[in-house]
Design an enzyme around this catalytic site. Structure first.
Site, PDB file in Angstrom:
ATOM      1  N   GLY A   1       0.816  -1.222   0.000  1.00  0.00           N
ATOM      2  CA  GLY A   1       0.000   0.000   0.000  1.00  0.00           C
ATOM      3  C   GLY A   1       0.844   1.263   0.000  1.00  0.00           C
TER       4      GLY A   1
ATOM      5  N   ARG B   1       1.070  -5.936  -4.729  1.00  0.00           N
ATOM      6  CA  ARG B   1       1.063  -6.752  -3.510  1.00  0.00           C
ATOM      7  C   ARG B   1       1.568  -8.176  -3.718  1.00  0.00           C
ATOM      8  NH1 ARG B   1      -1.215  -4.229   0.706  1.00  0.00           N
ATOM      9  NH2 ARG B   1      -2.512  -2.419   0.248  1.00  0.00           N
TER      10      ARG B   1
ATOM     11  N   ASP C   1       5.650  -7.333   5.971  1.00  0.00           N
ATOM     12  CA  ASP C   1       5.691  -8.479   5.058  1.00  0.00           C
ATOM     13  C   ASP C   1       6.738  -8.304   3.973  1.00  0.00           C
ATOM     14  OD1 ASP C   1       3.820 -10.070   6.196  1.00  0.00           O
ATOM     15  OD2 ASP C   1       2.317  -9.849   4.614  1.00  0.00           O
TER      16      ASP C   1
ATOM     17  N   LYS D   1       8.291   1.256   5.406  1.00  0.00           N
ATOM     18  CA  LYS D   1       7.151   1.992   4.867  1.00  0.00           C
ATOM     19  C   LYS D   1       5.854   1.447   5.416  1.00  0.00           C
ATOM     20  CE  LYS D   1       4.541   0.238   2.485  1.00  0.00           C
ATOM     21  NZ  LYS D   1       3.712  -0.623   1.659  1.00  0.00           N
ATOM     22  N   THR D   2       5.047   2.233   6.033  1.00  0.00           N
ATOM     23  CA  THR D   2       3.636   1.936   6.250  1.00  0.00           C
ATOM     24  C   THR D   2       2.995   3.085   7.021  1.00  0.00           C
ATOM     25  OG1 THR D   2       1.982   0.586   7.375  1.00  0.00           O
ATOM     26  CG2 THR D   2       4.191   0.475   8.268  1.00  0.00           C
TER      27      THR D   2
ATOM     28  N   ASP E   1       0.513   2.758   8.714  1.00  0.00           N
ATOM     29  CA  ASP E   1      -0.021   2.186   9.955  1.00  0.00           C
ATOM     30  C   ASP E   1       0.913   2.379  11.151  1.00  0.00           C
ATOM     31  OD1 ASP E   1      -2.011   1.408   8.307  1.00  0.00           O
ATOM     32  OD2 ASP E   1      -1.706  -0.749   8.532  1.00  0.00           O
TER      33      ASP E   1
END
Lengths: 567, 567
Positions: free
Chosen positions: A105, A169, A200, A226-227, A229
């Site tokens: 994402g 993905r 992941d 990277k995220t 979240d």
């Protein structure tokens, strides 16, 4: 401002789109244009000659023996740290062939990581080539790439999105897929690969590094955190990029909704926020905006709360506020909330099982397969949510939690409970819920000054680590509370972040997601203030992200609190 | 920055909330604080002595004879214009008692109108009193007010929301209500009242002005054009305040979603935008961001399109894009879309009738009351939309169009049609729709520099008009394409904006909503470019509103195009 692009070759015409991205560079907004030439400060260690020094050997986040077996070449690697000095191995005459890939994402700042890698190579390894693999890891496997040039990269500097080379993905998992990756590495004669991704993708990066090493390929692999979240972090990796910007965008919207709530005086706004596994985004937005009620998934799980508990918690606050004359409010809900509620997890597990094996009859005879408690819970849920639980399945047969409109579910459950309390004389007002979901609009925003600078440094660090022959590390930039010049730059062994999970009878390595810690500084600060926020209205409206002026360089609360600042 | 408030008396402590608003001034964000001292330029005519000159007599937007009957005292009033010079009637020794009220939905900039009125009185009518009526027109009727002081107003300067005195949707309509308003005017010895509101509220303001005049009360009434929807405007009132900011906030989010769409390459984002009656917001956002598909309600109505036509229009574009390799896109939908579709209006009218008089049986026998075409349309709709059409009624028995999730309805209808085309071999991709509604987050954003300045001038103008004894005018500030110094300032007869509607056998005055004109410059520009946007990706990401720097003062496209700039 519109001239900024015109000076830059092919991208200036705007008459035909770039064949890869479909982007017409000439149609930039004023703000987009103004960001192109925003200058990015570098940590001082990256501005001068440096050498790479090694820390002590590393272990794993859990089950080191199993991790050692899974990564025989890489396990135990020390961290690497850049320090001023001269280095024999960092020859500036060496030209490298490096690949870069965006995985998973979007998160604001990804383009700046690529810019950082590119600029590192330009300044320290003249004559190098940077390949951008297109569409995520599939681009590696299919050897789909674009050669990145200054003209190609320039229009993406400090811009949001992953559209420079796009993302995907796919995972490199099977022996055939590893073989494809090897072939690409050989075909392009790669010296290294930078994998920009979440937990992941970084696990995958490490498996790829191990694989290349075991096959004696020269290609090294470096990851980047990277995220949005915010759940990929460790002691040496203080924050994942994108979190800062995404939270600021959501907080802008929440702040606006708060002012609206107070101006109108008649709505409860239920705001669901992206961030599936961990509740960092919701916590950070709470710290930025001071909502009346904030649900933190990790706390709900730790307290083993039921959906009824959560509903009652909200309803109690609404009733107390009604007594104070406030018939409005703002409630933050993490996207993954229901994943944290044990009884809901149980229900979903049973539903997954039933749906995989049974025919679901209209009459409802299938419900007899549910356990008593699960059936009770199911019957308690609003029909729309029952439907979502029955219908939305991902390819693996699991409920797509992101598609369940938890905020609407809670509004209905709160409505029902308030009706009940009204009958008991404990509530007299008229409740009106308004639902919101803030998600996609945060993932591709223009990176804040912090994310812009941080990502550029991460990219530089990745370049330096590959240049010095490192592999299986994640780019790490630290000391972030200090001015940029004093930031530290290095790499952390990916294996040191890993634990194993048992799946289908086999151990699989996983980077442990960093969840909200209930004894961590951000949660404690929130917990110390939430009572006050619940009853009094301490709303803060952060406003739109500013790129210039005295407020432009402010950093998110979570990072500062975790670094021990203004705790 | 946190010191900005501390210098300002009661609001600085932050220890106890303001009793009216519950606001703790000390909990401001950095951006909120930075806006407090943002200086607001004034048109030059307001900086020096001025006098008020009258234009030619006015008429009405329609049915002047009926309007003349409804407004015997006020009909035919000329516009007023401020010009440099000395004026006997604008005595600076005169102190006035003025009331101000915020009416209806929030729009960014309302606080600055109040600041403008206040500062006008402070500078030109020393010793004046400004009463802020609380909670909208109900505050006038109940004589609920707060005396506004510099300390009270300061924390709201350049801030979003209506929370300084809050707003409400009550109307002053019945003889009893007019009587209450008169009593308040007498009790407070009001010289004037400023009504900040949309078309309905300004109609009300004019009725109140007429009423006060006919009763020989000295209180005058001046309106101010407020609505994010942008549908309250005329030749002399070029734009309603709030439109500029709200569109910029929505455009920021749309731009982010566009970059996300392009980065991911697999979603069609269906974005519904606030703005019920007219599609100005959607049109402006399209001009700012260049989406692939934009639905404009006024065009759908003019072309007498059916829901099937609209669906086919979207599906045709999706299929063409698929041929070009684009399996993603962004589609803008005005909130009021279904109100513009004749067959849906017909269905809703029939449903309203049935629901008001019949019992709706589960078996569906009630459906026989629908006309054949309406039944066909009803059966075509997704079940969730059928449910929304059946359930959501406002107190008058009408469907609450704003609650119908048109974007989700269209996703389902597009899905069904694409499935059909797939079977016919005309489409091969996998369609994934993602729905968004951008609404509340735009109504209370921090006003852009344009709205901040424009509102302040509107407030000054309202003060000047009351000071010079005018009533029944709407504050009008013009020449907006020029630098602020050259803006014109005056008032326009509210009756000149009016027409009549026949309701319950009586003529009722209404200010005609300004709809999107299909031969107007904004729509024509859009229409000339949309084919290009549909197939090529010309996305623009406007980014967050900036308050300082070279891009901060940019104005929305609609206004500029209507003024003949960059057409």
């Amino acid at each position: 401002m519109a001239t900024a692009l015109v000076a830059n070759g092919d991208f200036s015409s705007g008459k035909s789109p770039d064949p890869v991205t479909g982007r017409f560079a000439a149609v930039y907004s004023e703000v987009q244009n103004s960001r192109l030439d925003h200058s990015l400060p570098l940590p001082s260690v990256l501005q001068k000659p440096f050498k790479v020094v090694a820390g002590p050997p590393s272990s794993a986040a859990g089950n080191p023996d199993e991790i050692a077996k899974l990564f025989p070449c890489l396990f135990g690697q020390p961290s690497a740290m850049l320090v001023p000095g001269d280095s024999a191995e960092l020859s500036s005459s060496q030209s490298l062939k490096i690949g870069v890939v965006l995985s998973g994402g979007q998160a604001p700042g990804g383009h700046n990581v690529i810019s950082g890698v590119f600029d590192y190579l330009q300044s320290r390894c003249k004559g190098s080539t940077l390949y951008g693999f297109r569409g995520g890891p599939a681009g590696i496997m299919k050897c789909k790439y674009v050669v990145l040039t200054p003209e190609y990269i320039y229009p993406y500097r400090n811009q949001g999105g992953f559209d420079m080379i796009c993302s995907g993905r796919d995972k490199i998992e099977t022996p055939e897929q590893f073989k494809q990756a090897e072939e690409t590495a050989k075909k392009l004669d790669l010296d290294g690969l930078v994998v920009i991704g979440g937990d992941d993708s970084n696990t995958n990066a490490c498996l790829l590094a191990e694989n290349f090493r075991s096959k004696n390929l020269k290609a090294r692999v470096i990851g980047c955190p990277k995220t949005i979240d915010g759940d990929l972090k460790s002691k040496e990796v203080p924050i994942s990029f994108g979190f800062d910007t995404a939270c600021k965008i959501y907080a802008e919207m929440i702040g606006n909704v708060m002012i609206d709530a107070r101006s109108t005086g008649k709505y409860y706004h239920f705001v669901r926020l992206m961030g599936r596994a961990a509740s960092h985004i919701t916590l950070e937005c709470a710290l930025q905006t001071h909502p009346n009620i904030t649900l933190i998934g990790e706390e709900v799980a730790a307290k083993q709360q039921t959906l009824k508990n959560v509903t009652d918690y909200i309803v109690d606050a609404i009733c107390k506020r009604a007594e104070l004359g406030y018939n409005y409010g703002v409630i933050l809900i993490p996207e993954g909330l229901i994943d944290f509620i044990p009884e809901v997890q149980q229900l979903i597990a049973e539903l997954n099982e039933i749906l995989a094996h049974e025919v679901v009859d209209e009459g409802g005879a299938w419900k007899k397969k549910l356990k008593v408690e699960s059936l009770q819970l199911f019957e308690l849920l609003p029909p729309a949510i029952q439907e979502q639980l029955m219908l939305e399945r991902d390819p693996h047969g699991n409920v797509q939690v992101a598609k369940i409109e938890t905020e609407k579910m809670l509004i209905q459950m709160v409505e029902t409970e308030l009706e009940h309390r009204k009958q008991m004389g404990a509530y007299k007002d008229q409740f009106k819920g308004q639902s919101h979901f803030f998600g996609y609009e945060g993932r591709c925003g223009m990176p804040s000054n912090f994310d812009s600078t941080y990502c550029y440094a991460l990219g530089f660090a990745a370049g330096a680590l590959l240049h010095s022959g490192k592999t299986g590390l994640i780019s790490s930039v630290g000391n972030l509370a200090a001015p940029v010049e004093e930031w530290t730059v290095g790499g952390t062994a990916l294996t040191s972040l890993m634990d194993v999970e048992r799946r289908h009878g086999k151990f699989k390595p996983v980077i442990k997601k960093a969840m909200v810690e209930l004894d961590g500084a951000p949660f404690k600060k929130f917990a110390s203030m939430r009572e006050e926020w619940a009853l009094n209205n301490r709303y803060i409206s952060p406003g739109p992200i500013q790129f210039i002026g005295p407020v432009a360089d402010k950093v998110n609360h979570t990072l500062l609190l975790e670094l021990g600042i203004h705790a």
